[in-house]
Design a protein around this motif. Structure first.
Motif, PDB file in Angstrom:
ATOM      1  N   LEU A  53      14.084 -37.980 -85.564  1.00  0.00           N
ATOM      2  CA  LEU A  53      14.414 -36.669 -86.151  1.00  0.00           C
ATOM      3  C   LEU A  53      13.223 -35.708 -86.035  1.00  0.00           C
ATOM      4  N   ALA A  54      12.028 -36.230 -86.340  1.00  0.00           N
ATOM      5  CA  ALA A  54      10.832 -35.381 -86.312  1.00  0.00           C
ATOM      6  C   ALA A  54      10.541 -34.895 -84.889  1.00  0.00           C
ATOM      7  N   ALA A  55      10.665 -35.789 -83.909  1.00  0.00           N
ATOM      8  CA  ALA A  55      10.396 -35.401 -82.513  1.00  0.00           C
ATOM      9  C   ALA A  55      11.430 -34.385 -82.042  1.00  0.00           C
ATOM     10  N   GLY A  56      12.677 -34.562 -82.497  1.00  0.00           N
ATOM     11  CA  GLY A  56      13.731 -33.606 -82.144  1.00  0.00           C
ATOM     12  C   GLY A  56      13.383 -32.215 -82.657  1.00  0.00           C
ATOM     13  N   GLU A  57      12.834 -32.142 -83.878  1.00  0.00           N
ATOM     14  CA  GLU A  57      12.407 -30.842 -84.434  1.00  0.00           C
ATOM     15  C   GLU A  57      11.275 -30.258 -83.592  1.00  0.00           C
ATOM     16  N   GLY A  58      10.333 -31.123 -83.179  1.00  0.00           N
ATOM     17  CA  GLY A  58       9.206 -30.681 -82.345  1.00  0.00           C
ATOM     18  C   GLY A  58       9.687 -30.119 -81.013  1.00  0.00           C
ATOM     19  N   GLU A  59      10.660 -30.799 -80.409  1.00  0.00           N
ATOM     20  CA  GLU A  59      11.198 -30.383 -79.107  1.00  0.00           C
ATOM     21  C   GLU A  59      11.862 -29.010 -79.167  1.00  0.00           C
ATOM     22  N   LYS A  60      12.491 -28.727 -80.326  1.00  0.00           N
ATOM     23  CA  LYS A  60      13.244 -27.465 -80.451  1.00  0.00           C
ATOM     24  C   LYS A  60      12.339 -26.258 -80.254  1.00  0.00           C
ATOM     25  N   ILE A  61      11.041 -26.430 -80.491  1.00  0.00           N
ATOM     26  CA  ILE A  61      10.117 -25.300 -80.355  1.00  0.00           C
ATOM     27  C   ILE A  61      10.054 -24.787 -78.923  1.00  0.00           C
ATOM     28  N   ILE A  62      10.177 -25.698 -77.961  1.00  0.00           N
ATOM     29  CA  ILE A  62      10.029 -25.232 -76.579  1.00  0.00           C
ATOM     30  C   ILE A  62      11.321 -25.320 -75.781  1.00  0.00           C
ATOM     31  N   HIS A  63      12.342 -25.927 -76.368  1.00  0.00           N
ATOM     32  CA  HIS A  63      13.584 -26.190 -75.666  1.00  0.00           C
ATOM     33  C   HIS A  63      14.648 -25.224 -76.139  1.00  0.00           C
ATOM     34  N   PHE A  64      15.753 -25.170 -75.393  1.00  0.00           N
ATOM     35  CA  PHE A  64      16.925 -24.456 -75.868  1.00  0.00           C
ATOM     36  C   PHE A  64      18.029 -25.504 -75.885  1.00  0.00           C
ATOM     37  N   ASN A  65      18.528 -25.851 -77.067  1.00  0.00           N
ATOM     38  CA  ASN A  65      19.639 -26.791 -77.168  1.00  0.00           C
ATOM     39  C   ASN A  65      19.340 -28.154 -76.525  1.00  0.00           C
TER      40      ASN A  65
ATOM     41  N   TRP B 141      -4.757 -30.095 -87.237  1.00  0.00           N
ATOM     42  CA  TRP B 141      -5.948 -29.462 -86.678  1.00  0.00           C
ATOM     43  C   TRP B 141      -6.394 -30.127 -85.388  1.00  0.00           C
ATOM     44  N   ILE B 142      -6.902 -29.286 -84.468  1.00  0.00           N
ATOM     45  CA  ILE B 142      -7.623 -29.827 -83.312  1.00  0.00           C
ATOM     46  C   ILE B 142      -8.989 -29.172 -83.400  1.00  0.00           C
ATOM     47  N   GLY B 143     -10.000 -29.938 -83.767  1.00  0.00           N
ATOM     48  CA  GLY B 143     -11.311 -29.350 -84.053  1.00  0.00           C
ATOM     49  C   GLY B 143     -11.169 -28.360 -85.194  1.00  0.00           C
ATOM     50  N   SER B 144     -11.660 -27.116 -84.990  1.00  0.00           N
ATOM     51  CA  SER B 144     -11.584 -26.136 -86.079  1.00  0.00           C
ATOM     52  C   SER B 144     -10.345 -25.236 -85.953  1.00  0.00           C
ATOM     53  N   ARG B 145      -9.480 -25.551 -84.969  1.00  0.00           N
ATOM     54  CA  ARG B 145      -8.288 -24.722 -84.744  1.00  0.00           C
ATOM     55  C   ARG B 145      -7.058 -25.371 -85.385  1.00  0.00           C
ATOM     56  N   ARG B 146      -6.338 -24.560 -86.166  1.00  0.00           N
ATOM     57  CA  ARG B 146      -5.097 -25.093 -86.746  1.00  0.00           C
ATOM     58  C   ARG B 146      -3.970 -24.952 -85.720  1.00  0.00           C
ATOM     59  N   LEU B 147      -3.291 -26.055 -85.480  1.00  0.00           N
ATOM     60  CA  LEU B 147      -2.215 -26.068 -84.480  1.00  0.00           C
ATOM     61  C   LEU B 147      -0.912 -25.669 -85.166  1.00  0.00           C
ATOM     62  N   VAL B 148      -0.288 -24.584 -84.674  1.00  0.00           N
ATOM     63  CA  VAL B 148       1.004 -24.171 -85.247  1.00  0.00           C
ATOM     64  C   VAL B 148       1.996 -23.934 -84.114  1.00  0.00           C
ATOM     65  N   ASN B 149       3.270 -24.044 -84.454  1.00  0.00           N
ATOM     66  CA  ASN B 149       4.313 -23.784 -83.458  1.00  0.00           C
ATOM     67  C   ASN B 149       4.151 -24.592 -82.188  1.00  0.00           C
ATOM     68  N   HIS B 150       3.850 -25.841 -82.347  1.00  0.00           N
ATOM     69  CA  HIS B 150       3.608 -26.740 -81.214  1.00  0.00           C
ATOM     70  C   HIS B 150       4.450 -27.992 -81.476  1.00  0.00           C
ATOM     71  N   PRO B 151       5.004 -28.637 -80.421  1.00  0.00           N
ATOM     72  CA  PRO B 151       5.828 -29.837 -80.662  1.00  0.00           C
ATOM     73  C   PRO B 151       5.098 -30.893 -81.501  1.00  0.00           C
ATOM     74  N   ALA B 152       3.774 -31.049 -81.277  1.00  0.00           N
ATOM     75  CA  ALA B 152       3.016 -32.072 -82.017  1.00  0.00           C
ATOM     76  C   ALA B 152       2.930 -31.706 -83.496  1.00  0.00           C
ATOM     77  N   SER B 153       2.541 -30.448 -83.797  1.00  0.00           N
ATOM     78  CA  SER B 153       2.358 -30.075 -85.207  1.00  0.00           C
ATOM     79  C   SER B 153       3.693 -30.050 -85.940  1.00  0.00           C
ATOM     80  N   ARG B 154       4.746 -29.573 -85.263  1.00  0.00           N
ATOM     81  CA  ARG B 154       6.064 -29.521 -85.926  1.00  0.00           C
ATOM     82  C   ARG B 154       6.556 -30.930 -86.260  1.00  0.00           C
TER      83      ARG B 154
END
Ligand code: MEV
Length: 303
Positions: free
Chosen positions: A119-131, A48-61
């Motif tokens: 490993l976790a950061a690699g998963e986060g990166e995949k959201i905005i990266h290609f390969n 969460w950031i304040g009252s907003r749930r963060l989804v599909n973001h490198p940080a949340s992933r």
């Protein structure tokens, strides 16, 4: 821990971006611009950031990945602060993903588990990266200077330069699209692409040699050759070419795009005693950052 904070650095690729996706080596350094992630436990699951749930973001992933592995079922509230400009090739999303995973590791395990963070950061990166090759997340994690290959990972090296001038062309772009552009070039020009990869590999060896002998003139020439290979595969832009020209006219030894290209940032190599003057000249046209190299990797921060 109920709350924790970490920070991780941005990066500049000195040689070898894009070709590193094809398992060729690249030379990279962490820089003194950082992202800081603070988190504290929240009663509802999720990030969460304040009252907003963060989804599909490198940080949340990245955080969700750590929580899944640790069997942690509560959520966290985040505070993200970063001095790294985004979408200009300085590894901002990777440092956010690494610091997010690092903070989640502290909250769940009470320590930073580097393998889990990677490993976790690699998963986060995949959201905005290609390969993604993993170079950005490895540099944000380990810091310093490094020789990186996809198959062998990050080997620390000494980079004998204190500062580098970064020119921000002001044009943002998506890394994934630029990586796809190079793939298209490769598919249409297989033989030429193989030759480019071979030359890039030699160029990295020559650059390591020039580092050892502190030959800045030679390093500058190698940077310009690297830039022309990147131009050929389609990731330069008018702004990048203009920034390179202004840097050379102002007295730099060499300059090239850094990161994904298509806009973003250009790095520029100059004598230490001339770098401030060159920076002033370039700042008449572009935003510049004079930043120190070989910064610390992921580290715990006080709250
Ligand atoms: C982006 O900082 C570097 C690229 O080589 C992509 C990657 O290695 O994942 C363009």
């Amino acid at each position: 821990m109920m709350k924790a904070a970490t920070s991780a650095p941005g990066k500049v690729i000195l040689f070898g971006e894009h070709f590193v996706v094809y398992d060729r080596p690249a030379i990279v350094s962490a820089i003194h611009l950082r992202a800081r992630i603070e988190a504290w436990i929240h009663d509802q699951p999720g990030v969460w950031i304040g009252s907003r749930r963060l989804v599909n973001h490198p940080a949340s992933r990245a955080i969700e990945y750590v929580f899944e592995k640790a069997g942690f079922t509560s959520g966290v509230t985040l505070k993200i602060s970063s001095s790294i400009p985004s979408s200009v090739g300085l590894g901002s999303s990777a440092s956010i993903a690494v610091a997010s995973a690092g903070t989640a590791s502290l909250i769940t395990l009470g320590r930073i588990d580097e393998e889990l963070v990677k490993l976790a950061a690699g998963e986060g990166e995949k959201i905005i990266h290609f390969n993604p090759s993993g170079i950005d997340t490895s540099t944000a994690l380990y810091g310093g200077g490094g020789l990186y290959t996809r198959s062998r990972g990050f080997t620390p090296i000494e980079i004998p330069l204190k500062k580098i001038l970064i020119i921000d062309t002001g044009k943002t772009r998506k890394t994934g699209e630029m990586v796809k552009r190079v793939k298209e070039f490769m598919e249409k020009n297989k033989e030429r692409f193989d030759k480019i990869l071979k030359r890039e590999e030699e160029l990295i060896e020559e650059a390591l040699d020039a580092f050892r002998s502190l030959d800045l003139e030679r390093l500058g020439r190698l940077m310009l050759e690297n830039q022309s290979l990147l131009r050929e595969v389609g990731v330069s832009s008018l702004e990048i070419e203009e920034a390179v020209k202004i840097a050379l006219d102002a007295g730099a030894y060499g300059a090239k795009l850094t990161g994904a290209g298509g806009g973003g940032c250009v790095i520029c190599l100059a004598d230490e005693d001339r770098i401030e003057g060159i920076s002033k000249i370039i700042s008449n046209r572009f935003k510049v950052y004079l930043t120190e190299l070989s910064a610390d990797g992921l580290r715990e921060e006080k709250i």
